[in-house]
Design a protein around this motif. Sequence first.
Motif, PDB file in Angstrom:
ATOM      1  N   LYS A 141      44.620  43.059  37.311  1.00 49.96           N
ATOM      2  CA  LYS A 141      45.866  43.634  36.768  1.00 49.96           C
ATOM      3  C   LYS A 141      47.051  42.708  37.033  1.00 49.96           C
ATOM      4  O   LYS A 141      48.142  42.940  36.541  1.00 49.96           O
ATOM      5  CB  LYS A 141      46.148  45.000  37.402  1.00 49.96           C
ATOM      6  N   VAL A 142      46.823  41.683  37.847  1.00 57.72           N
ATOM      7  CA  VAL A 142      47.925  40.761  38.180  1.00 57.72           C
ATOM      8  C   VAL A 142      47.540  39.309  37.864  1.00 57.72           C
ATOM      9  O   VAL A 142      47.776  38.401  38.657  1.00 57.72           O
ATOM     10  CB  VAL A 142      48.361  40.855  39.665  1.00 57.72           C
ATOM     11  N   ASN A 143      46.924  39.122  36.722  1.00 64.75           N
ATOM     12  CA  ASN A 143      46.557  37.787  36.242  1.00 64.75           C
ATOM     13  C   ASN A 143      45.539  37.085  37.129  1.00 64.75           C
ATOM     14  O   ASN A 143      45.509  35.857  37.215  1.00 64.75           O
ATOM     15  CB  ASN A 143      47.804  36.913  36.054  1.00 64.75           C
ATOM     16  N   GLY A 144      44.713  37.885  37.791  1.00 66.66           N
ATOM     17  CA  GLY A 144      43.594  37.344  38.559  1.00 66.66           C
ATOM     18  C   GLY A 144      42.294  37.685  37.849  1.00 66.66           C
ATOM     19  O   GLY A 144      42.307  38.287  36.763  1.00 66.66           O
ATOM     20  N   PRO A 145      41.153  37.314  38.456  1.00 69.01           N
ATOM     21  CA  PRO A 145      39.861  37.584  37.804  1.00 69.01           C
ATOM     22  C   PRO A 145      39.410  39.040  37.937  1.00 69.01           C
ATOM     23  O   PRO A 145      39.900  39.774  38.790  1.00 69.01           O
ATOM     24  CB  PRO A 145      38.910  36.669  38.577  1.00 69.01           C
ATOM     25  N   LYS A 146      38.481  39.426  37.099  1.00 65.74           N
ATOM     26  CA  LYS A 146      37.925  40.782  37.152  1.00 65.74           C
ATOM     27  C   LYS A 146      36.864  40.867  38.253  1.00 65.74           C
ATOM     28  O   LYS A 146      36.295  39.857  38.643  1.00 65.74           O
ATOM     29  CB  LYS A 146      37.309  41.141  35.803  1.00 65.74           C
TER      30      LYS A 146
ATOM     31  N   GLY B 171      43.870  35.713  45.856  1.00 69.59           N
ATOM     32  CA  GLY B 171      44.916  35.208  46.761  1.00 69.59           C
ATOM     33  C   GLY B 171      46.007  34.492  45.992  1.00 69.59           C
ATOM     34  O   GLY B 171      47.204  34.735  46.192  1.00 69.59           O
ATOM     35  N   LYS B 172      45.600  33.620  45.060  1.00 67.44           N
ATOM     36  CA  LYS B 172      46.601  32.867  44.294  1.00 67.44           C
ATOM     37  C   LYS B 172      47.410  33.804  43.399  1.00 67.44           C
ATOM     38  O   LYS B 172      48.632  33.678  43.289  1.00 67.44           O
ATOM     39  CB  LYS B 172      45.885  31.794  43.443  1.00 67.44           C
ATOM     40  N   ALA B 173      46.711  34.754  42.774  1.00 71.39           N
ATOM     41  CA  ALA B 173      47.414  35.703  41.901  1.00 71.39           C
ATOM     42  C   ALA B 173      48.431  36.505  42.709  1.00 71.39           C
ATOM     43  O   ALA B 173      49.557  36.750  42.259  1.00 71.39           O
ATOM     44  CB  ALA B 173      46.406  36.640  41.236  1.00 71.39           C
ATOM     45  N   ALA B 174      48.053  36.881  43.935  1.00 68.16           N
ATOM     46  CA  ALA B 174      48.963  37.650  44.797  1.00 68.16           C
ATOM     47  C   ALA B 174      50.168  36.791  45.176  1.00 68.16           C
ATOM     48  O   ALA B 174      51.311  37.258  45.155  1.00 68.16           O
ATOM     49  CB  ALA B 174      48.217  38.114  46.044  1.00 68.16           C
ATOM     50  N   GLU B 175      49.899  35.544  45.494  1.00 62.95           N
ATOM     51  CA  GLU B 175      50.998  34.649  45.891  1.00 62.95           C
ATOM     52  C   GLU B 175      51.995  34.501  44.738  1.00 62.95           C
ATOM     53  O   GLU B 175      53.210  34.655  44.918  1.00 62.95           O
ATOM     54  CB  GLU B 175      50.418  33.283  46.259  1.00 62.95           C
ATOM     55  N   LEU B 176      51.477  34.230  43.538  1.00 68.52           N
ATOM     56  CA  LEU B 176      52.361  34.037  42.382  1.00 68.52           C
ATOM     57  C   LEU B 176      53.109  35.322  42.036  1.00 68.52           C
ATOM     58  O   LEU B 176      54.305  35.298  41.747  1.00 68.52           O
ATOM     59  CB  LEU B 176      51.546  33.572  41.169  1.00 68.52           C
ATOM     60  N   ALA B 177      52.396  36.434  42.094  1.00 68.11           N
ATOM     61  CA  ALA B 177      53.045  37.725  41.772  1.00 68.11           C
ATOM     62  C   ALA B 177      54.185  37.981  42.741  1.00 68.11           C
ATOM     63  O   ALA B 177      55.249  38.474  42.360  1.00 68.11           O
ATOM     64  CB  ALA B 177      52.024  38.854  41.832  1.00 68.11           C
ATOM     65  N   GLY B 178      53.972  37.622  44.014  1.00 64.30           N
ATOM     66  CA  GLY B 178      55.006  37.844  45.022  1.00 64.30           C
ATOM     67  C   GLY B 178      56.235  36.982  44.783  1.00 64.30           C
ATOM     68  O   GLY B 178      57.366  37.484  44.780  1.00 64.30           O
TER      69      GLY B 178
ATOM     70  N   ALA C 135      47.752  40.045  52.055  1.00 66.50           N
ATOM     71  CA  ALA C 135      48.439  40.844  53.079  1.00 66.50           C
ATOM     72  C   ALA C 135      49.951  40.665  52.946  1.00 66.50           C
ATOM     73  O   ALA C 135      50.713  41.638  53.002  1.00 66.50           O
ATOM     74  CB  ALA C 135      47.972  40.418  54.467  1.00 66.50           C
ATOM     75  N   HIS C 136      50.374  39.423  52.735  1.00 74.71           N
ATOM     76  CA  HIS C 136      51.804  39.121  52.624  1.00 74.71           C
ATOM     77  C   HIS C 136      52.443  39.910  51.474  1.00 74.71           C
ATOM     78  O   HIS C 136      53.537  40.443  51.618  1.00 74.71           O
ATOM     79  CB  HIS C 136      51.955  37.607  52.416  1.00 74.71           C
ATOM     80  N   LEU C 137      51.724  39.996  50.353  1.00 75.25           N
ATOM     81  CA  LEU C 137      52.278  40.673  49.173  1.00 75.25           C
ATOM     82  C   LEU C 137      52.579  42.147  49.443  1.00 75.25           C
ATOM     83  O   LEU C 137      53.527  42.708  48.904  1.00 75.25           O
ATOM     84  CB  LEU C 137      51.308  40.534  47.987  1.00 75.25           C
ATOM     85  N   ILE C 138      51.769  42.780  50.285  1.00 72.58           N
ATOM     86  CA  ILE C 138      51.975  44.220  50.524  1.00 72.58           C
ATOM     87  C   ILE C 138      52.484  44.490  51.950  1.00 72.58           C
ATOM     88  O   ILE C 138      52.456  45.619  52.421  1.00 72.58           O
ATOM     89  CB  ILE C 138      50.680  45.031  50.230  1.00 72.58           C
ATOM     90  N   HIS C 139      52.941  43.430  52.610  1.00 76.34           N
ATOM     91  CA  HIS C 139      53.518  43.539  53.966  1.00 76.34           C
ATOM     92  C   HIS C 139      52.527  44.141  54.960  1.00 76.34           C
ATOM     93  O   HIS C 139      52.872  45.028  55.736  1.00 76.34           O
ATOM     94  CB  HIS C 139      54.818  44.351  53.935  1.00 76.34           C
ATOM     95  N   ALA C 140      51.319  43.641  54.896  1.00 75.40           N
ATOM     96  CA  ALA C 140      50.275  44.115  55.815  1.00 75.40           C
ATOM     97  C   ALA C 140      49.863  42.973  56.729  1.00 75.40           C
ATOM     98  O   ALA C 140      50.350  41.839  56.605  1.00 75.40           O
ATOM     99  CB  ALA C 140      49.072  44.609  55.011  1.00 75.40           C
TER     100      ALA C 140
END
Length: 394
Positions: free
Chosen positions: A202-207, A247-254, A55-60
């Motif tokens: 697409k962001v270094n997370g699992p399929k 979640g971790k992939a989103a955190e790192l991407a952010g 949610a944090h990554l996309i401001h939701a």
Amino acid sequence: MDPIYLDHNSTTPVREEVLEVMLPYLRHSYGNPSSIHRFGQHAWKAMEEAREKVAHLIHADPAEIVFTGGGTEADNLAIKGVAYGNRQKGGHLITSAIEHEAVLKTCHHLEKEGFQVTTLPVDRYGRVAPEDLRSAIRPDTILMTIMHANNEVGTIQPVEEIGEIARAHGVLFHTDAVQSVGKIPVDVGKIGADLLSMSAHKVNGPKGIGALFVGRTGKLEPQITGGHHEMNRRAGTENVAGIAGLGKAAELAGTELERYRERVRLQRDDLWERIRGRIDYVHLNGHPVKRLPNTLNISFEFLEGESLLINLDLKGVAASTGSACSSGSLDPSRVLLAMGVSRTLAQGSLRFSLGRGTTPEEIDRTLGALTETVCRLRSMSPLYADARRKAKSA
Ligand code: PLP
């Protein structure tokens, strides 16, 4: 020499940090998040922490995130969910000609069931014209589904404008942001999206894990029915390890977004400038500026993209001729055709998509392998020889 992977729009490697957070949920922390006991609560906590990060990554808001089995499922849930859930309001949807199959085929599926779909054209850069969108809206339009960024050429749509139009006309707006999340800033509020799809791989997370942002949609009919999971929007015991990884992939991407963007953009532009300097008869596909920073799609005259791809692979460079789902087919890219690129040029296209791990040495080696391959293949083309002769005598 290690092979070079420049196909990150197809998929990305799972980061070590992501794998680390996933492993416990595949080993000893195997609880079911719906269980009341401590095993279940541990899994539930991991899932909710991941929801916050996504949610944090996309401001939701975390309550607006529904985990799905990937981007395709998120697209299906958004489009079919709105269509079936709002059937009494109308049966008309709007999409664009360059959407991913996950959106286009879902729209086609709905058409067979009696819904009507308007497919908007795009300009030569792959952008939808907001005026076209405005004039396609009908009293019975319930949803517009227009992607944020295109997977083949990287073109970014004017989503903020589209969002405004949707809001002004009381139509729901879904955007497939599978390619943009983690590569450029994505803010659901600024976009004005009611639904937004994303995918971990697409962001270094699992399929096989993704998410759908669901804002104010009215009724969203679940597409997988069963238990009360995901606030009754997507039944089935959750993929806890995958969710933790997302979640971790989103955190790192952010946290790395700005650095990533600048670095891949410079590398990508460097590659393109050097290709242009060394190889003649090349054309850039997609918008020159409003484009994903990692994506470079080029048409090479007098060549077949497939043979370029195979020869580059033999030299240890992995690229793509377009969408992963349609590679293996010799048909020219429908995205390029929709942009008005000729069949011959569309057939001679190649996509390089850079990633977090791409190094300057890999760019150098790619350039070397590409130049050599193009020269060799073109040396067998009488059409190329002819064009050179004509150019010289002109
Ligand atoms: N949408 C776009 C724009 C994509 O590029 C992809 C994957 O290539 C998808 C949807 C499908 O996502 P997934 O592979 O997670 O199902």
